[in-house]
Scaffold this motif. Structure first.
Motif, PDB file in Angstrom:
ATOM      1  N   PRO A 125       0.809  -1.226   0.000  1.00 50.03           N
ATOM      2  CA  PRO A 125       0.000   0.000   0.000  1.00 50.03           C
ATOM      3  C   PRO A 125       0.845   1.280   0.000  1.00 50.03           C
ATOM      4  CG  PRO A 125      -0.769  -1.530   1.695  1.00 50.03           C
ATOM      5  CD  PRO A 125       0.523  -2.066   1.159  1.00 50.03           C
ATOM      6  N   TRP A 126       2.150   1.172   0.223  1.00 44.59           N
ATOM      7  CA  TRP A 126       3.012   2.365   0.267  1.00 44.59           C
ATOM      8  C   TRP A 126       3.869   2.503  -0.989  1.00 44.59           C
ATOM      9  CZ3 TRP A 126       2.739  -1.445   3.919  1.00 44.59           C
ATOM     10  CH2 TRP A 126       3.745  -2.420   3.883  1.00 44.59           C
ATOM     11  N   ASN A 127       3.465   1.852  -2.076  1.00 44.41           N
ATOM     12  CA  ASN A 127       4.036   2.050  -3.409  1.00 44.41           C
ATOM     13  C   ASN A 127       5.365   1.342  -3.649  1.00 44.41           C
ATOM     14  OD1 ASN A 127       3.370   3.169  -5.963  1.00 44.41           O
ATOM     15  ND2 ASN A 127       5.010   4.654  -5.734  1.00 44.41           N
ATOM     16  N   THR A 128       5.523   0.165  -3.072  1.00 46.81           N
ATOM     17  CA  THR A 128       6.705  -0.635  -3.376  1.00 46.81           C
ATOM     18  C   THR A 128       6.279  -2.010  -3.867  1.00 46.81           C
ATOM     19  OG1 THR A 128       6.929  -1.595  -1.150  1.00 46.81           O
ATOM     20  CG2 THR A 128       8.098   0.497  -1.585  1.00 46.81           C
ATOM     21  N   PRO A 148       7.181   3.449  -9.777  1.00 49.75           N
ATOM     22  CA  PRO A 148       6.991   4.830 -10.242  1.00 49.75           C
ATOM     23  C   PRO A 148       5.726   5.416  -9.601  1.00 49.75           C
ATOM     24  CG  PRO A 148       7.564   3.421 -12.076  1.00 49.75           C
ATOM     25  CD  PRO A 148       7.321   2.516 -10.883  1.00 49.75           C
ATOM     26  N   PHE A 149       5.817   6.686  -9.235  1.00 50.47           N
ATOM     27  CA  PHE A 149       4.714   7.349  -8.541  1.00 50.47           C
ATOM     28  C   PHE A 149       3.605   7.701  -9.516  1.00 50.47           C
ATOM     29  CE2 PHE A 149       2.573  10.952  -6.545  1.00 50.47           C
ATOM     30  CZ  PHE A 149       2.328  10.429  -5.287  1.00 50.47           C
ATOM     31  N   ASP A 150       2.403   7.240  -9.230  1.00 52.39           N
ATOM     32  CA  ASP A 150       1.213   7.573 -10.009  1.00 52.39           C
ATOM     33  C   ASP A 150       0.302   8.378  -9.101  1.00 52.39           C
ATOM     34  OD1 ASP A 150      -1.220   7.727 -11.321  1.00 52.39           O
ATOM     35  OD2 ASP A 150      -1.426   5.562 -11.618  1.00 52.39           O
ATOM     36  N   PRO A 151       0.165   9.685  -9.336  1.00 51.11           N
ATOM     37  CA  PRO A 151      -0.625  10.526  -8.431  1.00 51.11           C
ATOM     38  C   PRO A 151      -2.100  10.131  -8.350  1.00 51.11           C
ATOM     39  CG  PRO A 151       0.033  11.758 -10.378  1.00 51.11           C
ATOM     40  CD  PRO A 151       0.727  10.426 -10.446  1.00 51.11           C
ATOM     41  N   VAL A 162      -1.309  10.282   4.987  1.00 55.12           N
ATOM     42  CA  VAL A 162      -0.376  10.463   6.104  1.00 55.12           C
ATOM     43  C   VAL A 162       0.540  11.670   5.892  1.00 55.12           C
ATOM     44  CG1 VAL A 162      -0.454   8.054   6.829  1.00 55.12           C
ATOM     45  CG2 VAL A 162       1.307   8.793   5.208  1.00 55.12           C
ATOM     46  N   GLY A 163       0.203  12.512   4.897  1.00 56.85           N
ATOM     47  CA  GLY A 163       0.928  13.770   4.693  1.00 56.85           C
ATOM     48  C   GLY A 163       2.061  13.730   3.701  1.00 56.85           C
ATOM     49  N   ILE A 164       2.199  12.643   2.943  1.00 60.51           N
ATOM     50  CA  ILE A 164       3.270  12.553   1.947  1.00 60.51           C
ATOM     51  C   ILE A 164       2.645  12.768   0.575  1.00 60.51           C
ATOM     52  CG2 ILE A 164       5.058  11.097   0.931  1.00 60.51           C
ATOM     53  CD1 ILE A 164       5.159   9.607   3.632  1.00 60.51           C
ATOM     54  N   THR A 165       2.993  13.883  -0.048  1.00 59.91           N
ATOM     55  CA  THR A 165       2.426  14.218  -1.350  1.00 59.91           C
ATOM     56  C   THR A 165       3.539  14.491  -2.345  1.00 59.91           C
ATOM     57  OG1 THR A 165       2.280  16.552  -0.738  1.00 59.91           O
ATOM     58  CG2 THR A 165       0.323  15.201  -0.348  1.00 59.91           C
ATOM     59  N   ALA A 166       3.223  14.338  -3.621  1.00 62.73           N
ATOM     60  CA  ALA A 166       4.170  14.660  -4.688  1.00 62.73           C
ATOM     61  C   ALA A 166       4.268  16.175  -4.804  1.00 62.73           C
ATOM     62  CB  ALA A 166       3.696  14.053  -6.003  1.00 62.73           C
TER      63      ALA A 166
END
Length: 177
Positions: A125-128, A148-151, A162-166
């Motif tokens: 769930p944390w993108n790994t 890869p980050f997909d917004p 949890v406050g982590i944004t691109a």
């Protein structure tokens, strides 16, 4: 978690993406901020698995006392002789970062050395994407690679919660993986 600094420059881990290239093995000597000590009753078999399967290299050894293995900077493992090893892997694990493009090869090499050593991969769930490897010492090693980050993804929503944004999403955080 909204009050932190972007400190990606401290890490050898490259930004996630399809062209991410892993850093070269790091052969420097430094004060280790963290490391894992793993007892083994067969140093030769353990070193073989960690080097051929997991891609570590032998930085140095003190015969009969320790074999210091490393991949990237800050990925240090000390193998030490022991009379025996646990019969099964503990619930606890240690994770080592890699890049997404390495995972398939690492799975293949680990299975070539120890056929039943690999579980996964699985997406988190944390993108790994994670692969769990059980070593000859019954240590649980998680190889973890940022995707890869997909917004627009569920993972991005989990991180934003949890406050982590691109950076382009209104925060001043680097893309997280």
């Amino acid at each position: 978690m909204s009050d932190y600094d972007n400190a990606f420059e401290m890490s050898p881990v490259p930004p996630p993406g399809p062209d991410a290239v892993p850093p070269e093995p790091f052969r420097g000597i430094y004060g280790m901020p963290a490391f894992v000590t793993i007892p083994t009753d067969d140093l030769t078999a353990s070193v073989d698995f960690w080097t051929r399967g997991l891609g570590f290299f032998e930085l140095f050894s003190i015969p009969g006392a320790v074999v210091h293995l490393r991949r990237w900077a800050f990925q240090d493992v000390l193998l030490v002789p022991a009379a025996g090893v646990p019969e099964q892997a503990p619930a606890m694990s240690v994770s080592f970062a890699c890049v997404l493009g390495q995972l398939d090869q690492l799975v293949e090499t680990c299975r070539a050395v120890r056929p039943d050593s690999v579980d996964g991969p699985r997406d988190t769930p944390w993108n790994t994407r994670d692969v769990t490897v059980t070593t000859p010492e019954n240590a649980r090693i998680v190889l973890t690679a940022a995707k890869p980050f997909d917004p627009d993804s569920e993972e991005a929503r989990n991180l934003a919660a949890v406050g982590i944004t691109a950076p382009d999403a209104g925060g001043d955080n680097a893309e997280h993986g």
